[in-house]
Write a protein that holds these residues in place. Structure first.
Motif, mmCIF file in Angstrom:
data_model
loop_
_atom_site.group_PDB
_atom_site.id
_atom_site.type_symbol
_atom_site.label_atom_id
_atom_site.label_comp_id
_atom_site.label_asym_id
_atom_site.label_seq_id
_atom_site.Cartn_x
_atom_site.Cartn_y
_atom_site.Cartn_z
ATOM 1 N N ALA A 47 0.822 -1.207 0.000
ATOM 2 C CA ALA A 47 0.000 0.000 0.000
ATOM 3 C C ALA A 47 0.860 1.262 0.000
ATOM 4 O O ALA A 47 0.611 2.193 -0.759
ATOM 5 C CB ALA A 47 -0.933 -0.009 1.203
ATOM 6 N N ASN A 48 1.886 1.297 0.831
ATOM 7 C CA ASN A 48 2.721 2.494 0.896
ATOM 8 C C ASN A 48 3.533 2.703 -0.372
ATOM 9 O O ASN A 48 4.028 3.792 -0.628
ATOM 10 C CB ASN A 48 3.662 2.436 2.103
ATOM 11 C CG ASN A 48 2.956 2.863 3.377
ATOM 12 O OD1 ASN A 48 1.751 3.102 3.365
ATOM 13 N ND2 ASN A 48 3.693 2.944 4.454
ATOM 14 N N SER A 49 3.657 1.650 -1.165
ATOM 15 C CA SER A 49 4.374 1.799 -2.432
ATOM 16 C C SER A 49 3.442 2.190 -3.562
ATOM 17 O O SER A 49 3.848 2.236 -4.714
ATOM 18 C CB SER A 49 5.065 0.484 -2.795
ATOM 19 O OG SER A 49 5.878 0.065 -1.742
ATOM 20 N N GLY A 50 2.183 2.415 -3.251
ATOM 21 C CA GLY A 50 1.229 2.818 -4.274
ATOM 22 C C GLY A 50 0.404 1.666 -4.816
ATOM 23 O O GLY A 50 -0.351 1.823 -5.773
ATOM 24 N N TYR B 374 0.647 9.728 0.184
ATOM 25 C CA TYR B 374 0.197 8.337 0.095
ATOM 26 C C TYR B 374 -0.824 8.182 -1.042
ATOM 27 O O TYR B 374 -0.744 7.264 -1.858
ATOM 28 C CB TYR B 374 -0.413 7.916 1.440
ATOM 29 C CG TYR B 374 -1.022 6.528 1.451
ATOM 30 C CD1 TYR B 374 -0.251 5.416 1.795
ATOM 31 C CD2 TYR B 374 -2.359 6.325 1.107
ATOM 32 C CE1 TYR B 374 -0.798 4.138 1.803
ATOM 33 C CE2 TYR B 374 -2.917 5.052 1.113
ATOM 34 C CZ TYR B 374 -2.140 3.965 1.460
ATOM 35 O OH TYR B 374 -2.688 2.702 1.466
ATOM 36 N N ARG B 377 0.626 8.376 -4.518
ATOM 37 C CA ARG B 377 1.304 7.125 -4.896
ATOM 38 C C ARG B 377 0.313 6.166 -5.553
ATOM 39 O O ARG B 377 0.622 5.543 -6.574
ATOM 40 C CB ARG B 377 1.918 6.456 -3.654
ATOM 41 C CG ARG B 377 3.077 7.237 -3.084
ATOM 42 C CD ARG B 377 3.653 6.583 -1.846
ATOM 43 N NE ARG B 377 4.699 7.435 -1.284
ATOM 44 C CZ ARG B 377 5.519 7.083 -0.304
ATOM 45 N NH1 ARG B 377 5.398 5.884 0.252
ATOM 46 N NH2 ARG B 377 6.441 7.919 0.133
ATOM 47 N N GLN B 378 -0.880 6.083 -4.978
ATOM 48 C CA GLN B 378 -1.883 5.180 -5.551
ATOM 49 C C GLN B 378 -2.264 5.662 -6.959
ATOM 50 O O GLN B 378 -2.368 4.874 -7.898
ATOM 51 C CB GLN B 378 -3.147 5.102 -4.677
ATOM 52 C CG GLN B 378 -2.914 4.953 -3.169
ATOM 53 C CD GLN B 378 -2.073 3.756 -2.788
ATOM 54 O OE1 GLN B 378 -2.132 2.707 -3.432
ATOM 55 N NE2 GLN B 378 -1.270 3.896 -1.749
ATOM 56 N N VAL B 381 0.570 5.001 -9.531
ATOM 57 C CA VAL B 381 0.687 3.587 -9.902
ATOM 58 C C VAL B 381 -0.483 3.193 -10.815
ATOM 59 O O VAL B 381 -0.296 2.547 -11.845
ATOM 60 C CB VAL B 381 0.740 2.693 -8.644
ATOM 61 C CG1 VAL B 381 0.509 1.233 -9.008
ATOM 62 C CG2 VAL B 381 2.084 2.865 -7.945
#
Ligand code: SF4
Lengths: 246, 455
Positions: A47-50, B374, B377-378, B381
């Motif tokens: 999650a923290n990596s996207g 945060y 980042r989502q 991606v």
């Protein structure tokens, strides 16, 4: 009171002693603690990596494992924060919501739920307390220096009950150690520089041990300490609170 | 030249460890000054809450306040222009300059003009502008970009400034005395102030109720430029609006304390109308701001008053320097603003953070910066801007962690591999090993111990 133990994946694999200390500590207070054996990970690394969209499997598993307990206790502020903020499941959202309110980081469970005022522990050493950010700023386990508000510290309060323990003052009370999940490899240079600086603060102020509520920070700092051949050691707070002079 | 991403540029910066330490400590000193100043105000947290609410309210009624501001400003004799993007902003400014055929142009600090690359645009048209903020002048002479929104030359040491001034202003070589160097800059800039025909300034706050605006500087350079010039162009983003003059009582108290620990900026200059014989223009710029306003998760990044407290507190910024963010506005706030301007080019920025949360808690207008990092980042991606290797790694990790059987199996393998050959450790982890050791692998996992001892 039905209490479940939630042990983060890297603690299970690399730091079982901290998990054992957590379990023994809770048992000392007369609690019956179960460890759901199919647990793996809270999903935070993705999650923290996207990649929160890849955490569905972890989330479903988490709900299956931890459904029906009164409290879920975990020796990691970071993983607890992740569950509190991000545990959702299409299969059973009501259960996920319930779990989000029942999950506690170890020191907040001891202070806020068990209301511990006395501990049979001794640890005659100089200890530096690293405030792991997610526990501190995310779960408000300690007051942060950014805010103009009354200071308090749940882990500090517990450590003050340990015989012989001397808490060292740090120059920077609550600066991040630079672990940051996958940040520790994707931003290796900054991560290590932050870790070095953090470790030096503890060394400079005479700490023999660095403790924290999160082993991820400690693992990172331990890696740096070892590489530098430092005498300073790391220890999870549960191990100190569970420590006797033998 | 291909722009390095944040991690590469930061690694480059850190190679000079002594300088990195100096950069870190200098900015940490500013953070401590901020703490001290904030502690001096018992109602600090209340002020932050008010500031946040005023900005939230304003953003929710932005078109209303912008229109009433335009009306009042126009009635005051200010000429108001609207620019949809940086390009249009630059065109408008150039047009005003061209109409008057003016050559001597001074500019005080405006991050908006940096964002729009106004200087470069004007140079292409054969017009040069002198930046009059001391730090900005230093970086301008060096043909560099500012590395910090309040302290533009904070990446430079005294000796760097001395060398630069020796090259351009003919100061003594090797004289690093700050007093001497500042005096040289003062003399150098004075000539430009006295001769200035046109002054460009930024805007810190534009007041809907009065049609006036406030420019804050510590050097008085905005005033000196504007007072001698016959044409004053002020440039502002649409988010600079506040409803009433009395709200300045909240924002001015927060701004200087958050920025440098001063009780108030040395000059908080209020401009309401052109003086006699002067022309005053105001260029109001969108440049992606309405798009950001439309992103529910990110809209409140527009509350920013550009105090840079989030820079000074950021442990990553302090150790990577502003240029590693390769954008006009660096630091934590830059990392949530810039993906809106160009998601692909700035896809690295939201990852340049440990999500420690210090930024959100120093922020005087309470922007939830680390939560937006945060969320970006989502978004990044999902938009396909994550490196393929990372994507595969994450998919692999998710598969293992979703299956207890796979997890227990690979845990065992991982630990044994680790025990006998640390360098064999999973490739993705190699950067870990460069400057850090791995933990000594235990004989058994907690799960295995539990199986033996408790069940
Ligand atoms: S985000 Fe907040 S702390 Fe950062 S510059 Fe803007 S107002 Fe200041």
């Amino acid at each position: 009171m039905k209490v479940a133990l939630f042990i983060p994946c890297y603690v299970d694999q690399f730091y079982p002693k901290a998990a054992i200390a957590t379990l023994e500590l809770l048992e000392k207070f007369g609690l019956e603690v179960s460890y759901p054996k199919n647990q793996t990970c809270c999903g935070q690394p993705m999650a923290n990596s996207g990649f929160e969209h890849l955490t569905k499997g972890c989330n479903n598993l988490f709900v299956q494992n931890f459904l029906g307990y009164d409290y879920i206790v975990c020796p990691s502020g970071s993983c607890v924060m992740h569950i509190k903020d991000h545990l959702h499941t299409e299969e059973n959202e009501a259960a996920a919501q319930d779990i989000r309110t029942k999950v506690y980081e170890l020191t907040e469970f001891l202070v806020d739920v068990l209301k511990i005022e006395k501990l049979e522990a001794s640890f005659p050493h100089k200890v530096g307390l690293h405030q792991s950010c997610h526990g501190q700023r995310g779960l408000k386990l300690s007051q942060m220096t950014e805010l103009m508000a009354e200071p308090f510290s749940k882990p500090g309060h517990l450590l003050s009950m340990v015989n012989g323990l001397e808490l060292v003052e740090l120059d920077r009370k609550d600066e991040c150690c630079g672990f940051g999940g996958t940040f520790c490899v994707t931003e290796e240079a900054v991560s290590v520089k932050m870790g070095k600086d953090r470790v030096l603060d503890h060394e400079r102020n005479g700490a023999e041990y660095i403790t924290a509520g999160d082993l991820s920070c400690l693992m990172h700092m331990e890696g740096i300490l070892k590489r530098r051949g430092s005498k300073v050691k790391i220890i999870h707070i549960a191990e100190i609170l569970n420590h006797h002079l033998s | 030249m291909k722009v390095q991403d944040h991690a590469q540029a930061a690694a480059q910066f850190i190679k000079d460890e002594e300088r990195t330490d100096w950069h870190d400590e200098t900015l940490w000193f500013v953070r401590k000054k901020r703490d001290l100043a904030a502690h001096g105000i018992p109602e600090w947290e209340q002020l932050r809450e008010w500031a946040s609410q005023i900005k939230d309210h304003t953003l929710s009624n932005l078109s209303h306040y912008l229109e009433s501001f335009e009306q009042k400003a126009t009635a005051n004799g200010i000429r108001v222009h609207w620019a949809a993007d940086g390009e249009e902003h630059n065109r408008i400014v150039h047009q005003i300059i061209a109409d008057h055929d003016l050559k001597r142009i001074v500019k005080s600090k405006s991050m908006l003009t940096e964002e729009c690359h106004l200087n470069e645009y004007l140079i292409q048209k054969g017009i040069s502008v002198v930046d009059t903020d001391l730090g900005e002048r230093i970086v301008q002479l060096r043909k560099e970009a500012p590395s910090h929104i309040v302290l533009p030359a904070i990446h430079l040491k005294k000796q760097d400034v001395s060398d630069t001034f020796h090259d351009f202003l003919d100061t003594e070589k090797g004289n690093n005395d700050p007093q001497y160097l500042t005096e040289a800059a003062r003399q150098h800039l004075r000539d430009y102030f006295i001769a200035s025909e046109l002054a460009i300034t930024g805007v810190n706050f534009a007041i809907a109720e009065t049609g006036g605006f406030v420019v804050c500087t510590n050097e008085g350079n905005a005033d000196m430029g504007a007072h001698t010039a016959n044409v004053h162009i002020a440039c502002m983003g649409i988010e600079k609006i506040i409803p009433k003059a009395e709200h300045l009582g909240v924002f001015l108290r927060l701004l200087a304390r958050s920025a440098t620990g001063q009780p108030v900026t040395t000059y908080s200059s209020h401009f309401h109308r052109p003086r006699e014989g002067q022309e005053m223009h105001l260029v109001i710029v969108d440049n992606g701001r309405t798009r950001q306003l439309g992103r529910a998760d990110f809209r409140n990044s527009l509350k920013c008053i550009r105090c840079a407290a989030c820079f000074n507190t950021c442990p990553v910024y302090r150790r990577s320097g502003g240029h590693s963010y390769h954008t006009a506005v660096a630091g934590p706030i830059g990392s949530i603003l810039n993906p809106n301007l160009d998601m692909k080019a700035n896809a690295d920025l939201p990852f340049a953070s440990t999500l420690c949360g210090s930024c959100s808690n120093v922020c005087p207008v309470k922007i939830d910066i680390h939560e937006q990092l945060y969320k970006w980042r989502q978004v990044i991606v999902q938009a396909g801007y994550a490196p393929v290797s990372k994507k595969l790694g994450m998919e692999g990790m998710a598969a293992v962690l979703s299956s207890p059987a796979l997890y227990h199996f690979s845990g065992k393998m991982g630990r044994t591999t680790l025990k006998y050959a640390p360098f064999l450790v999973n490739n993705g982890f190699n950067p870990w090993y460069k400057q850090r050791d791995m933990p000594a692998p235990p004989a058994e996992s907690f799960g295995e111990w539990y199986q033996k001892n408790r069940s």
